[in-house]
Design an enzyme around this catalytic site. Structure first.
Site, mmCIF file in Angstrom:
data_model
loop_
_atom_site.group_PDB
_atom_site.id
_atom_site.type_symbol
_atom_site.label_atom_id
_atom_site.label_comp_id
_atom_site.label_asym_id
_atom_site.label_seq_id
_atom_site.Cartn_x
_atom_site.Cartn_y
_atom_site.Cartn_z
ATOM 1 N N VAL A 77 1.544 7.424 -7.583
ATOM 2 C CA VAL A 77 0.409 6.895 -6.832
ATOM 3 C C VAL A 77 0.928 6.462 -5.466
ATOM 4 O O VAL A 77 2.126 6.250 -5.286
ATOM 5 C CB VAL A 77 -0.270 5.698 -7.545
ATOM 6 C CG1 VAL A 77 -1.004 6.158 -8.792
ATOM 7 C CG2 VAL A 77 0.729 4.599 -7.877
ATOM 8 N N SER A 78 0.010 6.335 -4.502
ATOM 9 C CA SER A 78 0.430 6.023 -3.134
ATOM 10 C C SER A 78 0.481 4.542 -2.817
ATOM 11 O O SER A 78 1.236 4.108 -1.960
ATOM 12 C CB SER A 78 -0.513 6.720 -2.135
ATOM 13 O OG SER A 78 -0.483 8.118 -2.323
#
Length: 202
Positions: A10-11
């Site tokens: 995930v970012s």
């Protein structure tokens, strides 16, 4: 015996990788916790510079399977994805991408699908960058400010006065002996914002 691994990314910290594990289970892949590698890192970082990705690569052996939910988990762009898949193919590791029509991208049929989707994804990223630059250029040409909105301007608009009047008010308070920090506290803005307003009259 073939083993299955899952790499999730995930970012940002407010996102969770647990749903990627759930998607893998829903697709029929049972991934033990010790073979689940997850990290929070920008998708712009090349695959082999992502700590958890390099860790899972080091664990993989011939005949194993690496599962990811999306193609961009394998690289930052089409070339990087191609590099990752080719490396895994040479290791004789099967790669499954859950959101593709042909999930096993290391198969003959999957290779065509992977190349096509990677190209589309790269095109979309390039278009987004192009639109962003065009939008910034247009805003600049129209004289719009591209930086953070001035906190004092927001206050001036709420009080329905000109910004210059508010800045003069701040300057007069400072000349009367109020410190920049106390003025900042009074207006609910940062200390540097007040200093900047005062310096306009120097």
């Amino acid at each position: 015996m073939s083993r299955s691994f899952l790499y999730a990314r995930v970012s940002t910290d407010d996102q969770s990788t647990e749903n990627q594990l759930l998607l893998a289970k829903q697709a029929g892949y049972e991934i033990p916790k010790h073979r689940f590698f997850a990290e929070t890192i920008s998708g712009t970082v090349p695959a082999m510079e992502r700590p958890e990705f390099t860790k899972v690569i080091s664990k993989l052996e011939q005949g194993d399977m690496l599962v990811v939910t999306k193609l961009d988990r394998l690289g930052r762009n089409a070339a990087d994805i191609e590099h990752s898949v080719e490396m895994l193919r040479k290791m004789e590791v099967r790669v499954v991408v859950l959101d593709l029509p042909v999930m096993e991208v290391t198969s003959a049929a999957g290779e065509l699908v992977r190349r096509m989707f990677a190209a589309f994804a790269q095109f979309e990223r390039d278009q987004l960058v192009e639109r962003t630059h065009a939008g910034l250029a247009r805003a600049k040409a129209e004289g719009k400010s591209l930086g953070r909105r001035d906190a004092l301007l927001t206050i001036a608009e709420k009080r329905k006065i000109k910004l210059s009047y508010l800045q003069e008010e701040i300057r007069n308070k400072h000349l009367s002996g109020d410190t920049a920090r106390s003025i900042a506290k009074e207006y609910g803005v940062s200390h540097p914002t007040i200093l900047k307003a005062i310096k306009r009259f120097e």
